[in-house]
Structures are given as C-alpha cells and as structure tokens.
Design a protein around this motif. Structure first.
Motif, PDB file in Angstrom:
ATOM      1  N   TYR A   1       0.821  -1.206   0.000  1.00 26.45           N
ATOM      2  CA  TYR A   1       0.000   0.000   0.000  1.00 26.45           C
ATOM      3  C   TYR A   1       0.854   1.256   0.000  1.00 26.45           C
ATOM      4  O   TYR A   1       2.033   1.225   0.335  1.00 26.45           O
TER       5      TYR A   1
ATOM      6  N   TYR B   1     -10.805   2.573  -3.939  1.00 23.47           N
ATOM      7  CA  TYR B   1      -9.794   2.831  -2.903  1.00 23.47           C
ATOM      8  C   TYR B   1     -10.152   2.153  -1.593  1.00 23.47           C
ATOM      9  O   TYR B   1     -11.312   2.066  -1.227  1.00 23.47           O
ATOM     10  N   LEU B   2      -9.149   1.675  -0.901  1.00 22.94           N
ATOM     11  CA  LEU B   2      -9.353   1.140   0.453  1.00 22.94           C
ATOM     12  C   LEU B   2      -8.384   1.863   1.381  1.00 22.94           C
ATOM     13  O   LEU B   2      -7.259   2.154   1.007  1.00 22.94           O
ATOM     14  N   CYS B   3      -8.885   2.118   2.590  1.00 23.93           N
ATOM     15  CA  CYS B   3      -8.031   2.771   3.567  1.00 23.93           C
ATOM     16  C   CYS B   3      -7.425   1.699   4.469  1.00 23.93           C
ATOM     17  O   CYS B   3      -8.111   0.776   4.889  1.00 23.93           O
TER      18      CYS B   3
ATOM     19  N   HIS C   1     -17.929  -3.481  -3.306  1.00 26.78           N
ATOM     20  CA  HIS C   1     -18.446  -2.167  -2.936  1.00 26.78           C
ATOM     21  C   HIS C   1     -18.364  -1.163  -4.075  1.00 26.78           C
ATOM     22  O   HIS C   1     -18.713   0.002  -3.894  1.00 26.78           O
TER      23      HIS C   1
ATOM     24  N   LEU D   1     -14.226   2.479   4.201  1.00 28.39           N
ATOM     25  CA  LEU D   1     -13.942   1.051   4.343  1.00 28.39           C
ATOM     26  C   LEU D   1     -12.483   0.881   4.738  1.00 28.39           C
ATOM     27  O   LEU D   1     -11.586   1.295   4.015  1.00 28.39           O
ATOM     28  N   CYS D   2     -12.284   0.298   5.911  1.00 24.97           N
ATOM     29  CA  CYS D   2     -10.915   0.156   6.394  1.00 24.97           C
ATOM     30  C   CYS D   2     -10.499  -1.308   6.488  1.00 24.97           C
ATOM     31  O   CYS D   2     -11.323  -2.176   6.764  1.00 24.97           O
ATOM     32  N   TYR D   3      -9.243  -1.545   6.265  1.00 21.56           N
ATOM     33  CA  TYR D   3      -8.708  -2.896   6.321  1.00 21.56           C
ATOM     34  C   TYR D   3      -7.355  -2.880   7.022  1.00 21.56           C
ATOM     35  O   TYR D   3      -6.685  -1.860   7.053  1.00 21.56           O
TER      36      TYR D   3
ATOM     37  N   ALA E   1      -8.370  -7.564  -1.187  1.00 19.06           N
ATOM     38  CA  ALA E   1      -8.519  -6.164  -1.565  1.00 19.06           C
ATOM     39  C   ALA E   1      -9.316  -6.041  -2.861  1.00 19.06           C
ATOM     40  O   ALA E   1     -10.230  -5.226  -2.982  1.00 19.06           O
TER      41      ALA E   1
ATOM     42  N   SER F   1     -13.026  -6.875  -2.263  1.00 21.69           N
ATOM     43  CA  SER F   1     -13.721  -5.803  -1.554  1.00 21.69           C
ATOM     44  C   SER F   1     -14.042  -4.642  -2.478  1.00 21.69           C
ATOM     45  O   SER F   1     -15.126  -4.068  -2.435  1.00 21.69           O
ATOM     46  N   MET F   2     -13.100  -4.298  -3.308  1.00 23.51           N
ATOM     47  CA  MET F   2     -13.316  -3.180  -4.219  1.00 23.51           C
ATOM     48  C   MET F   2     -14.439  -3.480  -5.193  1.00 23.51           C
ATOM     49  O   MET F   2     -15.278  -2.638  -5.478  1.00 23.51           O
TER      50      MET F   2
END
Lengths: 639, 228
Positions: free
Chosen positions: A173, A264-266, A260, A242-244, A253, A256-257
């Motif tokens: 990341y 982007y994922l945080c 939803h 959305l946090c991981y 990842a 999830s993208m």
C-alpha cells in the motif's frame, strides 16, 4: 570524541522502522558499531544453512533478493531495497539461515550487531511489539509461511507477479497519503488532488479516517451542481470509510473493491475506522502489482510520480520481456513493445525533470537517444547514450542556454541511471558539455567528422548518426538527419572509411569453423556476441542506408528490409541480414535474461548444438554482406 | 642519480634510535617485517585532512579523519576523527570545512594528534584521494616534531578510479578527478563533504568499488595496484 560518520548513520537509520522507534542516544550507540559493506551485483550475503552471523542488515543503497535454495537457484522469494531490514528473524530464532540472500544490484549494506539490538527490543515495548507483529504477519499465508517469517511486513516490496501465489500475497500500500480535514473547502480539495496527481483524498480527524473524497464524488456531487466548490469537504465525502488491516491480501482487496464498487481502500492500524490511518490502496496499485501487460505498464509509466515507481515498472518490463522470449513471440514485435515502454520511461523522466526546473526551457530542444536505444534495439538494460540538440541562439546567449540544458541533462541522466540505464562509461551523455549543442554546432560537428576522418571520428559517427528523438522538437532532429545525408552524399572518402570500419570485426568463425573466443581479459574464452555477431550487421546497415540516402530509419532490421525493397537484385541478401540480426539479438537477449546481465559474453559450453548451428548460419550471412561491402566500396585492396 | 639522493636521505634520517620518542619507535617497529599484500586481509586506513590552506609551508592540519577497512568492511567502531588546535587561521577555508578557531569541539595539540594518529594507523596501507596532499601535510607535522616521514605504503583513489575507466580517446586520460566528480558518477551521498571523516568515508566507498572492479575485471592484485 566526535564521530561524524556514526551521527550520519544514525540519521539514516532513524528514517526506517524499527529504528524510528529507538531513542536517539541508543541509536547513536548502535551506529557507532555498524560495519559498512560494499558488494557488487550478484554477491552472496548469507547462504542457506550457513551458521548465523553476528549482525543483521539494513540496505543503505542498492537492492537485495532472497532466493530459495542455494546460490545459483533462480527462485526469488522477495526483494528489498533502500531502508529495508533483512536477516533479523533468524538471529532472534537462533536457527541457521533458511534462505540465501544475494545482491541484486551493487549495494552498500549496514551490518547491525544483534548484541546491541537485542536488549533494545527487550527493553522497548514498542520495538518488541513491532517485531512480533512483523514476524507474525506473514504466518497467515501458509504457502509463504516458512520463508516470509524472516521479514518485516513493511518490507514486502515487489512481488513476483508470475508466481501462482500472487493473489495470496499481502498487498503493497501507499504510505505517503494525502489527507484533509472535514472543513476544508471542496475547491481546495480539488486543488490538492490536482497538485499531487491523485484520485482520492482521505478526510481525517485526529488521525482517524472519517471520510473519503474521490474523483467520482467530485463528478457526481459537485460538477452536477448539487454542491458548490465553496462548501466544506464533509458535505460530499463518502462516509464511513472502508478500512482494512495492513496484511490484507491482494485477493481480499480486489474482492472488496469489486463488491463495494470502489477504487480505494483505507489501511488502518487495526483494520477499523477507529485506529490510525497508515496507508491507502487503490485499484491502480493492484493493477500495477499484477502489471505485466504492455498497456498497463504504459499507463503506469505515464502516471508515475517518482523515480522509484519507474524503477519498479522497469522491473516489470523485464518480466514482460522474459515472458515474450519464453513464449517465442517474434522479435520484431517484442522489440517494438519494449522500445515503446523504454521510450515512455525516458519521456516521463524528462517531463518530470522539466517540471522541477525553475524556468521553462529558454528555446526549443530535442533529447536524442543514441546507440541501441536510438536504433530501437535495446531489449536488456544496458548503458545510456544520449545527447541534446537545441535551437540556434545568438552567441551572447549560447552559454546561458547551454547551462540550462546541462542542468536539465544532469538530472535526467541521474534518474535514468536510477531506473536502470547505467551511466555510459565513455561519458556519451547529454550532461557532458561536448554533447549538449545547438543545431548549428551539431551540424559543424558532424561535418568535421565526415571531412577530416580518423578512427575516432568513425567511431563517433557510428554512435551519433544513429539517433532517435525521445523528447522535444522533431524539427531539430529532422534538420540534423537531413544534414547527415547531405554531408555523406558523394563523400566517397568518408564512405570508404566507414566501409572499412564495418569490416573490422572479421568473421566470427575461425578457419576450422569454430567460434572465435576472446583471448584475454575478464571474458577470456567467452564468445563476444555483440562485437562479433551484432556489430558487423549494425555497421553494415548504417553504411548502406547512408549510401542509399535513407532517412530516419535507425533500426537495423528495418534498415535491411528497406534496402531489400530499394535494391531488388540483392533482396535475398538483405532479408537474410535482417533475419540473422533478429535471430542473434534474440539469442543475446535470452542469454542475458538467463544470466541476469547484458548477455554480451557467452560461454560456449552453455550453447546447445542446435543453437550453435543456427548461429553459424547467421554468421555466414555476415560473411556475405561483408563481401558485398568490399565489392561495392572497392575495399578489396585495403584488406 | 635518484638512488644516490635516496640513499643520502635515508642516511640523514638514520639518527641514533634513542633520539625518537617511544611512540615513534613503536610505530617504526611495526615495519620490521614486510606484511603480505592482500586486498581481503590487509588493513587499510582511508584518510582525509582538513587544512587551513594549500601551502605546505604555512598551512596547518585542522582535522584528520580516517576509517579502517579490514576484510572489505568499514568498521565504524574504529574510525579516527581528531581535531587539532592551530595558531594559523585562514578565513578563506573556513567557508569550506566550517572549522572555526574556537569552536567547541575537543581539540588536541599537534603533538598529541601525531601520537594518536601513529597509534591508529600502525602499518596499515594508507588510502587517500589526491594522496600526495594529505601525506605531505601530515609529514610536515612530523617534520616539525623532528620525526621522519610516514613509513606506510600509499594508494591514491584518483589512480584507482582512472584505471577503472575505459581507455577511450573521448575521455581525457590524465584528468585530475575530484572527489565530487567520482561521487556523482557512483551516486554516493555527499552530504558530509568537507568534514574530514565524511570525506574519508566517501573515499573508502570509492576505494571498495574501484578495487572490486580492478580485481574482478582486470584481475589486478593489490601489489599491482600500487603501480597504476
């Protein structure tokens, strides 16, 4: 006593985990005991099953790969670069090394004595936790457990995309994230995004992520008129975020993208929105990790914002090349694609360096790539050869203008070196004032080489006449190309000298049809495929295209094809040359990939009988074209 | 002719043994046996000096910085960095090395510095960039104390670097390469330029790289490197 070196080492260590957690005074004590090692590319640092050393390493400069098995095995498990720590875990576990580490580039390593570090880890809870977390985070993946145990999660740098386990690797990341507060105006947010050339901004409050604004939010909620640009960020941000956790795998990842429908994922400390933000993953990052398709790589190059990214992309270009050669894709296709990607890399570097210059270029200019990149034949990473031509200016401005371009060139040359085009050891680079000239100066230079020609001038002509524009104004390079044709037309003295030069490396085969190997030096008993196989054909093609006044084709294969078209009576010979050239180039590339070098020197024993036969056929063509040149330029009596 | 002078000179320096202080005798005794020359195992001391200027007669050494290389490794634990009190002060060079006359650094007298240095350097092979300058500066210090010149073997990184360059008519062969030029070509960090220790470290890295190239590519032994 003052210890400047130790202080500077401490400054360096402080920038990287886990040393960022160490007290300054302790850090200085560690720094005082460091050993500094310089290693060339391909040197073993520690070998599998060997007893433990008394220190672990942090990379000050360069790169290191970890390979499964012993030295010589090619299965790369992981790769580290500047600031990464390795070889620590076995010291804690008190077991022999389970893998081998080898320098992948020339490197400077700092060796840190474990005896000094161990008590710190025991005393300082943060460091202890950090280590436990790091050692543990790789255990989640049963496939890589055994090997990945060694390293810090932070250090999972580049992932071998061709590996089957790719999806199960932890994600890489972005740690440099751009954030804003909820009451920042939307206009400012858009400016920030534009400035950093990014697609999303995290909205944070006390280090916790409370929302996110992406390109899509701006498009849907602002441009449509729902909100004005003077309202605050909180009005349009998507929330919650959305946090991981850090160790999310690439597969997770991606899923999830998709689920939803977000890009982007945080990444936060514990994977919930209630802990500190540590990074961001974008769909673009994932594509980059997978990226072996030319289009993805091209996009990645154009969007890259730092030299380190470009370096990583170039490693993927090499993977792509490996795949092409392995699956026997025609070389014409392969070399075109690799050329385009290299060319885009050079362009991007120049673009970025221009942005960093305080002033606009004072006049128009062009960046010329010379040698193999100029001929679009650079497959493996070799040296950089380049030059700058700029518009004619009045004599009183000339040196100021040159100074500007030299400054630009210095930056570009340095960055090209960083991404893997090594400095030319004969200084044929744009940063050398001799090769940063105005159009008229270049013309005068070329004229001088072709009228008063000695051996040096022939050599220079053969390097500089194969130029290709990489960036800037094509009118300049065109004018130079026109000039080159003008001064060589009917210049029989120069042409016969160039012809003699094209014959200088005689047949690669000896009298008994055995391969001629080098008789001394570092490569004694190796076969120099560049000198004996490629250069004669490159030289012949250059000579004949000048002779037939063919403009702007620099690629050796294409030159012969054009010649075949123009001179039907010798069509067969020229097509054979084109074919042979590609075959030899492919052969060189293949060997370079196997040995992780430029493929120039080949051990005879490593060639199969079939390969030898094929090469011998190609060499016969070299003989034929050399005979043809001898006749055409009437050189028989000289030899 | 030359040998005649040399003999003459050595006669001059062969004054009765008791004349020299103990620390010099200890140092000199280390040279009784010629040590084996080996790139791996020999001990190298890479040094740099900061001085008040470039005149061997009036200018003085302000700082000696050095690092040690054994087994191709630089040991930070055994570096040398000694600042020297000097009466001479030269405003012009302060800009370069930043050493002021009364700066709050622990300083030593020339006498003390010489003792420390001789003890540190021992019979190691000395490596320096443009070595003649640093060697002469240190030898002048020794002379002022009535001591003979340094007995160590010396390698100059300028010569080593030059030997790694390809022989090409497009490169000026006798170019006096500066430390900055080489550092730029090798992409070495130059943030510590113009501190004696910082320059010594840069020189040491250049030494490691050039000798690696020379021994691998040109198969040169250490003893051959003295004749480049």
């Amino acid at each position: 006593m003052k210890n400047t070196i130790a202080e500077r080492i401490a400054d360096f260590l402080k920038r990287f985990p886990p040393f960022d957690l160490v007290k300054k005074s302790d850090l200085l004590e560690i720094a005082k005991q460091v050993t500094i090692t310089y290693l060339e590319k391909g040197k073993v640092i520690y070998e599998k099953d060997s007893p433990l050393q008394d220190h672990f390493y942090i990379i000050h400069k360069g790169a290191v790969v970890l390979i499964k098995g012993n030295y010589g095995s090619s299965e790369v498990i992981d790769k580290f670069d500047e600031g990464d720590v390795f070889g620590l875990r076995p010291l804690f576990a008190q077991e022999n090394y389970a893998i081998t580490s080898v320098t992948d580039e020339e490197s400077i390593l700092y060796g840190i004595p474990i005896e000094l570090f161990r008590p710190l880890a025991a005393k300082n809870k943060n460091i202890g936790n950090y280590l436990i977390e790091s050692f543990a985070s790789h255990t989640e993946n049963p496939f890589t457990k055994k090997h990945h145990l060694e390293f810090f999660s932070e250090s999972t740098a580049s992932v071998e995309a061709s590996s089957n386990l790719f999806e199960l690797q932890p994600i890489k990341y972005t740690k440099k994230i751009v954030t804003a507060t909820p009451n920042t105006r939307i206009k400012t947010i858009a400016k920030i995004m534009d400035e950093h050339n990014i697609g999303s901004v995290i909205i944070e409050e006390n280090d916790l992520p409370i929302g996110m604004i992406t390109d899509k939010d701006l498009r849907k909620k602002v441009v449509t008129g729902l909100h004005t640009i003077n309202e605050s960020a909180s009005k349009i941000m998507s929330s919650p975020v959305l946090c991981y956790p850090k160790n999310i795998t690439i597969a997770q990842a991606q899923i999830s993208m998709m689920k939803h429908q977000i890009g982007y994922l945080c990444i936060t400390e514990d994977g919930t929105p209630n802990s500190k933000i540590v990074g961001l993953v974008s769909d673009h990052d994932i594509v980059l990790l997978q990226g072996n398709s030319p289009s993805v790589l091209m996009k990645a190059i154009q969007r890259s914002n730092n030299t380190k990214d470009l370096k990583r992309i170039r490693e993927n270009i090499t993977l792509l090349l490996r795949g092409y050669i392995k699956s026997n894709i025609p070389l014409t296709h392969t070399s075109k694609i690799i050329f385009e990607l290299n060319d885009a890399t050079i362009k991007r570097i120049i673009e970025r360096c221009l942005e960093k210059m305080k002033e606009e270029p004072p006049v128009k200019f062009a960046w010329m790539s010379l040698g193999s990149q100029g001929r679009k034949e650079q497959l493996l990473q070799t040296d950089q050869d380049n030059a700058i031509v700029f518009e004619n200016v009045s004599p009183d401005r000339l040196e100021d203008v040159r100074a500007y371009f030299l400054k630009l060139a210095k930056r570009v040359n340095k960055r090209l070196n960083t991404v893997g085009f090594e400095f030319c050891n004969a200084d044929m680079m744009a940063k050398n004032p001799r090769w940063c000239l105005s159009l008229d100066e270049w013309k005068a230079q070329f004229t001088k080489w072709t009228t008063n020609t000695g051996n040096d001038e022939i050599l220079l002509s053969s390097i500089f006449f194969d130029f290709d524009i990489s960036y800037g104004d094509a009118l300049l390079t065109n004018a130079l190309a026109e000039h080159t044709l003008k001064i060589t037309k009917n210049n029989s003295l120069f042409m016969s000298k160039l012809g003699t030069n094209a014959l200088r490396s005689a047949s690669p085969l000896g009298f008994f049809r055995q391969f001629l190997v080098e008789s001394d030096g570092e490569y004694k008993d190796f076969f120099d495929i560049k000198k004996r196989g490629l250069m004669p054909l490159i030289d012949a093609a250059r000579l004949l295209t000048l002779n037939y006044q063919i403009k702007t084709i620099t690629n050796t294969g294409e030159r012969f094809e054009k010649l075949a078209e123009l001179v039907p009576e010798n069509k067969e010979l020229f097509l054979a040359c084109s074919y042979s050239f590609k075959a030899i180039l492919k052969f060189r590339t293949k060997h370079g990939l196997i040995n992780n070098d430029d493929g120039r020197f080949i051990k005879l024993e490593t060639m199969t009988k079939e390969e030898k036969l094929k090469l011998k056929r190609c060499f016969k063509t070299i003989n034929n074209v050399q005979e043809y040149i001898k006749m055409r330029f009437n050189l028989g009596h000289l030899l | 002719m030359l040998s005649f002078f040399r003999r003459n000179k050595s006669k001059n320096t062969e004054t009765p043994k008791s004349y020299y202080p103990d620390y010099w005798e200890r140092y000199a005794a280390l040279f009784d046996h010629e040590p084996e020359l080996d790139l791996q195992t020999s001990r190298f001391v890479v040094l740099d000096t900061e001085t008040t200027g470039f005149d061997y007669n009036i200018d003085r050494v302000l700082c000696i910085g050095a690092v040690e290389i054994v087994n191709r490794q630089i040991n930070v634990s055994n570096t040398f960095e000694t600042y020297i009190r000097q009466e001479r002060f030269n405003e012009k060079t302060v800009e370069i090395h930043g050493i002021l006359k009364h700066e709050r650094i622990v300083t030593f007298s020339e006498d003390e510095a010489i003792q420390q240095f001789l003890e540190y350097v021992g019979n190691a092979i000395i490596v320096a960039h443009h070595a003649r300058f640093d060697m002469t500066m240190i030898n002048e210090m020794l002379k002022r104390k009535g001591l003979p010149v340094l007995k160590n073997k010396v390698l100059d990184t300028v010569n080593l670097y030059r030997a790694t360059r390809i022989k090409s008519n497009f490169i000026q062969y006798d170019k006096p390469y500066t430390l900055d030029e080489i550092a730029e070509n090798y992409i070495l960090d130059v943030s510590d330029r113009h501190t004696a220790a910082g320059d010594a470290l840069i020189t040491a890295l250049i030494f490691l790289k050039t000798t690696a190239i020379l021994s691998n590519k040109k198969k040169l032994t250490l003893s051959k490197m003295f004749n480049l």
